[in-house]
Each structure stands twice: as structure tokens, then as C-alpha cells.
Design a protein around this motif. Structure first.
Motif, PDB file in Angstrom:
ATOM      1  N   ILE A  93       0.863  -1.188   0.000  1.00  0.00           N
ATOM      2  CA  ILE A  93       0.000   0.000   0.000  1.00  0.00           C
ATOM      3  C   ILE A  93       0.895   1.231   0.000  1.00  0.00           C
ATOM      4  O   ILE A  93       1.753   1.382   0.880  1.00  0.00           O
ATOM      5  CB  ILE A  93      -0.910   0.010   1.229  1.00  0.00           C
ATOM      6  CG1 ILE A  93      -1.790  -1.233   1.219  1.00  0.00           C
ATOM      7  CG2 ILE A  93      -1.752   1.259   1.277  1.00  0.00           C
ATOM      8  CD1 ILE A  93      -2.667  -1.364   2.420  1.00  0.00           C
ATOM      9  N   PRO A  94       0.732   2.107  -1.008  1.00  0.00           N
ATOM     10  CA  PRO A  94       1.624   3.264  -1.083  1.00  0.00           C
ATOM     11  C   PRO A  94       1.408   4.214   0.070  1.00  0.00           C
ATOM     12  O   PRO A  94       0.341   4.286   0.657  1.00  0.00           O
ATOM     13  CB  PRO A  94       1.237   3.907  -2.420  1.00  0.00           C
ATOM     14  CG  PRO A  94      -0.159   3.481  -2.644  1.00  0.00           C
ATOM     15  CD  PRO A  94      -0.277   2.121  -2.091  1.00  0.00           C
ATOM     16  N   GLU A  95       2.466   4.939   0.408  1.00  0.00           N
ATOM     17  CA  GLU A  95       2.383   5.967   1.439  1.00  0.00           C
ATOM     18  C   GLU A  95       1.548   7.127   0.938  1.00  0.00           C
ATOM     19  O   GLU A  95       1.521   7.430  -0.262  1.00  0.00           O
ATOM     20  CB  GLU A  95       3.788   6.486   1.769  1.00  0.00           C
ATOM     21  CG  GLU A  95       4.668   5.472   2.471  1.00  0.00           C
ATOM     22  CD  GLU A  95       4.268   5.310   3.915  1.00  0.00           C
ATOM     23  OE1 GLU A  95       3.606   6.226   4.455  1.00  0.00           O
ATOM     24  OE2 GLU A  95       4.577   4.274   4.510  1.00  0.00           O
ATOM     25  N   PRO A  96       0.748   7.728   1.777  1.00  0.00           N
ATOM     26  CA  PRO A  96       0.013   8.918   1.348  1.00  0.00           C
ATOM     27  C   PRO A  96       0.988  10.025   0.974  1.00  0.00           C
ATOM     28  O   PRO A  96       2.120  10.083   1.465  1.00  0.00           O
ATOM     29  CB  PRO A  96      -0.814   9.292   2.578  1.00  0.00           C
ATOM     30  CG  PRO A  96      -0.057   8.727   3.728  1.00  0.00           C
ATOM     31  CD  PRO A  96       0.596   7.480   3.226  1.00  0.00           C
ATOM     32  N   LEU A 142     -14.688   4.917  -0.487  1.00  0.00           N
ATOM     33  CA  LEU A 142     -14.339   5.920   0.514  1.00  0.00           C
ATOM     34  C   LEU A 142     -12.866   5.856   0.888  1.00  0.00           C
ATOM     35  O   LEU A 142     -12.215   6.897   1.100  1.00  0.00           O
ATOM     36  CB  LEU A 142     -15.218   5.728   1.758  1.00  0.00           C
ATOM     37  CG  LEU A 142     -16.713   6.032   1.574  1.00  0.00           C
ATOM     38  CD1 LEU A 142     -17.470   5.728   2.866  1.00  0.00           C
ATOM     39  CD2 LEU A 142     -16.933   7.476   1.163  1.00  0.00           C
ATOM     40  N   TYR A 143     -12.340   4.631   0.967  1.00  0.00           N
ATOM     41  CA  TYR A 143     -10.925   4.490   1.306  1.00  0.00           C
ATOM     42  C   TYR A 143     -10.040   5.138   0.248  1.00  0.00           C
ATOM     43  O   TYR A 143      -9.134   5.917   0.563  1.00  0.00           O
ATOM     44  CB  TYR A 143     -10.576   3.004   1.448  1.00  0.00           C
ATOM     45  CG  TYR A 143      -9.119   2.765   1.717  1.00  0.00           C
ATOM     46  CD1 TYR A 143      -8.596   2.922   3.005  1.00  0.00           C
ATOM     47  CD2 TYR A 143      -8.250   2.400   0.691  1.00  0.00           C
ATOM     48  CE1 TYR A 143      -7.249   2.711   3.252  1.00  0.00           C
ATOM     49  CE2 TYR A 143      -6.905   2.184   0.930  1.00  0.00           C
ATOM     50  CZ  TYR A 143      -6.407   2.347   2.214  1.00  0.00           C
ATOM     51  OH  TYR A 143      -5.064   2.144   2.455  1.00  0.00           O
ATOM     52  N   GLN A 198      -8.003   8.441   1.266  1.00  0.00           N
ATOM     53  CA  GLN A 198      -6.607   8.080   1.512  1.00  0.00           C
ATOM     54  C   GLN A 198      -5.675   8.483   0.378  1.00  0.00           C
ATOM     55  O   GLN A 198      -4.479   8.672   0.618  1.00  0.00           O
ATOM     56  CB  GLN A 198      -6.482   6.575   1.751  1.00  0.00           C
ATOM     57  CG  GLN A 198      -7.148   6.079   3.037  1.00  0.00           C
ATOM     58  CD  GLN A 198      -6.406   6.534   4.282  1.00  0.00           C
ATOM     59  OE1 GLN A 198      -6.577   7.662   4.738  1.00  0.00           O
ATOM     60  NE2 GLN A 198      -5.571   5.666   4.813  1.00  0.00           N
ATOM     61  N   PHE A 199      -6.212   8.593  -0.843  1.00  0.00           N
ATOM     62  CA  PHE A 199      -5.335   8.877  -1.972  1.00  0.00           C
ATOM     63  C   PHE A 199      -5.780  10.101  -2.780  1.00  0.00           C
ATOM     64  O   PHE A 199      -4.975  11.003  -3.029  1.00  0.00           O
ATOM     65  CB  PHE A 199      -5.246   7.646  -2.904  1.00  0.00           C
ATOM     66  CG  PHE A 199      -4.650   6.455  -2.232  1.00  0.00           C
ATOM     67  CD1 PHE A 199      -3.288   6.357  -2.015  1.00  0.00           C
ATOM     68  CD2 PHE A 199      -5.455   5.430  -1.780  1.00  0.00           C
ATOM     69  CE1 PHE A 199      -2.745   5.264  -1.385  1.00  0.00           C
ATOM     70  CE2 PHE A 199      -4.928   4.330  -1.152  1.00  0.00           C
ATOM     71  CZ  PHE A 199      -3.560   4.233  -0.945  1.00  0.00           C
ATOM     72  N   ILE A 200      -7.043  10.104  -3.187  1.00  0.00           N
ATOM     73  CA  ILE A 200      -7.468  11.199  -4.056  1.00  0.00           C
ATOM     74  C   ILE A 200      -7.476  12.522  -3.309  1.00  0.00           C
ATOM     75  O   ILE A 200      -6.936  13.532  -3.802  1.00  0.00           O
ATOM     76  CB  ILE A 200      -8.864  10.889  -4.636  1.00  0.00           C
ATOM     77  CG1 ILE A 200      -8.797   9.656  -5.527  1.00  0.00           C
ATOM     78  CG2 ILE A 200      -9.398  12.094  -5.414  1.00  0.00           C
ATOM     79  CD1 ILE A 200     -10.134   9.240  -6.122  1.00  0.00           C
ATOM     80  N   THR A 201      -8.050  12.533  -2.089  1.00  0.00           N
ATOM     81  CA  THR A 201      -8.090  13.785  -1.331  1.00  0.00           C
ATOM     82  C   THR A 201      -6.680  14.296  -0.994  1.00  0.00           C
ATOM     83  O   THR A 201      -6.392  15.496  -1.202  1.00  0.00           O
ATOM     84  CB  THR A 201      -8.917  13.612  -0.057  1.00  0.00           C
ATOM     85  OG1 THR A 201     -10.266  13.290  -0.428  1.00  0.00           O
ATOM     86  CG2 THR A 201      -8.920  14.882   0.770  1.00  0.00           C
TER      87      THR A 201
END
Length: 281
Positions: free
Chosen positions: A2-5, A258-259, A263-266
């Protein structure tokens, strides 16, 4: 992996990222498992329905074969042909039963098997209720003498939710005695031919009839004797299981959406906005 934010430079942001990730994984695992369980329950119900349909297609048992069954309840939904005599004084009308959406009564009459001391409760059919006078029963013909009845071996009549004590009604009139008829037990004093439910064990004790309480017979065939026999199929709840499965899988999809969004788009959009603001400065 899972990539880091994108804004993971702060330890607090990294902790929040992994906390939300773990919560999302656990929620996703639970909702997917529940959805799969609902599908498995639906598959079991479909197999049960297929088994019921297969039993109904088997050749009808004759009376000797029926009496020879070690446990008649193991042959539920199997067609059977019986010969005997209707015990019409003990006819029972089960209230609040519907057929094609119309309220009425299921008519049940004990049936004394020819050449035996056994009696079987037969669900003979359905009759519409009188909407003006609830206690006024529809005309139901009961043949006298030895008759042959064809039906399906079924469990005892199902029970509906019962509140309070059912109102008394006038018992169904008894037919004229016949020389060929066996001795019939009188209806219990104060009992009613209209009932909400019927417990075969209690009915046997009430009437003193040698009544079988493990099964009943659901008469089949076209409408006759003032009765309809379009019996409703057993309610197995397949649609309910598929509906619940859809809801659980829908919730799983919502968790994923939502995840990904939070977690990524926002964070990505926030970082781009921050970079744009920095360039302007």
C-alpha cells in the motif's frame, strides 16, 4: 504494498493512514464474508426447493406404502393416495389464511384410513370468508362413504401469530349418521370449528381420535367441493438472502470507494493545491 500517502511526511499522518487502512481491511473482510454467507444460504434454499420439486414428481405412494413408512416425515412433499372416510364433525377452519391475496379459511378434516385404526388430518383446500359475518362459513361439500384422496405428505399445519383467545363460533353441523361410518368422537364442548391455529397433539387429546400428529396431507387437484387448492409454495426467503447479499457487497464497494477517495485522491488534490499556492507565492 500500500503506497504511502502523499502527505506522509508527518508521523501523525502516517499513523492515521495505517489506522484507517487496517479499519478498512477489517470492515471489507467482514462485509464480504457476510455477503458470501448470504449467497451460500440462498444456494442451500435453492437446493431445498429443487429437492421439494423432485419429491413432488415421484410416483404417488399407495395406502399400504404410506402405512409402511418408518417415518412419514422423511417423505415430505411425496404424493400419496389414501382411502377412507371423512370425519366431518371434526372439521376445522383455520382463519386468516390467504389464497391469491384474498383472506379466507383453510379447511381441515380428519380422514379415517380404510382398514386401519389410523386417522390423518387432511388440509382439504381454501374457502373465502364472509366479509359481513366472520362466523358464517362457506358451503363445503363432504362426500359420505369411502372415498379416495390424493395429496402431498406435508408437515402439520403452520402456525400464525396468535394474540388473545380466539372467539367462539358455532361448530360445523354433523352429517346424518351412516351405517358404514365408524364411531366418531363428538366435538369437544365449547370448542370452535373456527380457529387461528391447530396443534395436532392437542386436537388428538380433545377429540380422542387416533390421529397421526407427525404429518398431515395436503389435498391436491382442481377446485371441487366448494374448495380451491392453489396452495402457495413454501416461503423459503430466497429473495431476502439475495437482497442481504447485495447490501453487504454494496457496503464493501462503498468502503473501497471511501478508502481510495480519502486516503489517496483527497491527499493528492490537497498536495497539488498546496504546490500551486507555493508557486504563486
Amino acid at each position: 504494498m500500500i503506497p504511502e500517502p502523499l502527505n506522509s511526511e508527518a508521523p501523525r499522518s502516517r499513523g492515521r493512514f495505517w489506522l484507517v487502512t487496517i479499519a478498512a481491511i477489517l470492515t471489507l473482510a467482514a462485509t464480504v464474508s457476510l455477503g458470501r454467507w448470504q449467497l451460500s444460504r440462498a444456494a442451500q434454499k435453492e437446493a431445498l426447493q429443487a429437492s421439494i420439486d423432485a419429491e413432488k414428481q415421484k410416483p404417488a405412494l399407495d395406502q399400504a406404502e404410506f402405512l409402511a413408512l418408518a417415518q412419514a416425515s422423511d417423505s415430505l412433499h411425496r404424493p400419496v393416495r389414501l382411502r377412507g372416510l371423512w370425519l366431518s364433525p371434526q372439521t376445522v377452519y383455520l382463519d386468516n389464511r390467504q389464497m391469491h391475496g384474498v383472506p379466507g379459511f383453510y379447511v381441515l378434516t380428519p380422514f379415517a384410513l380404510e382398514g386401519t385404526e389410523q386417522t390423518v388430518m387432511i388440509q382439504r383446500g381454501w374457502v373465502q370468508r364472509n366479509f359481513v359475518d366472520r362466523t358464517k362459513l362457506g358451503a363445503v361439500e363432504t362426500p359420505a362413504g369411502i372415498v379416495e384422496v390424493t395429496g402431498l405428505i406435508e408437515p402439520p399445519p403452520s402456525h400464525l401469530l396468535e394474540l388473545g383467545t380466539p372467539a367462539a363460533a358455532t361448530p360445523a353441523p354433523a352429517p346424518a349418521p351412516s351405517a358404514s361410518a365408524p364411531l366418531q368422537a363428538p366435538a369437544a364442548e365449547g370448542s370452535s370449528s373456527i380457529r387461528q391455529n391447530l396443534d395436532l397433539e392437542a386436537f388428538r387429546a380433545e377429540t380422542k381420535l387416533p390421529l397421526r400428529t407427525d404429518v398431515s396431507l395436503q389435498q391436491t387437484g382442481p377446485a371441487s367441493e366448494g374448495l380451491q387448492r392453489d396452495w402457495p409454495a413454501p416461503a423459503l426467503g430466497l429473495e431476502r438472502h439475495y437482497g442481504y447479499a447485495f447490501q453487504w457487497f454494496g457496503l464493501s464497494a462503498l468502503v473501497v470507494i471511501l478508502y481510495v477517495w480519502f486516503q489517496f485522491i483527497t491527499p493528492f488534490r490537497r498536495s497539488r493545491r498546496r504546490a500551486r499556492d507555493e508557486r504563486r507565492l
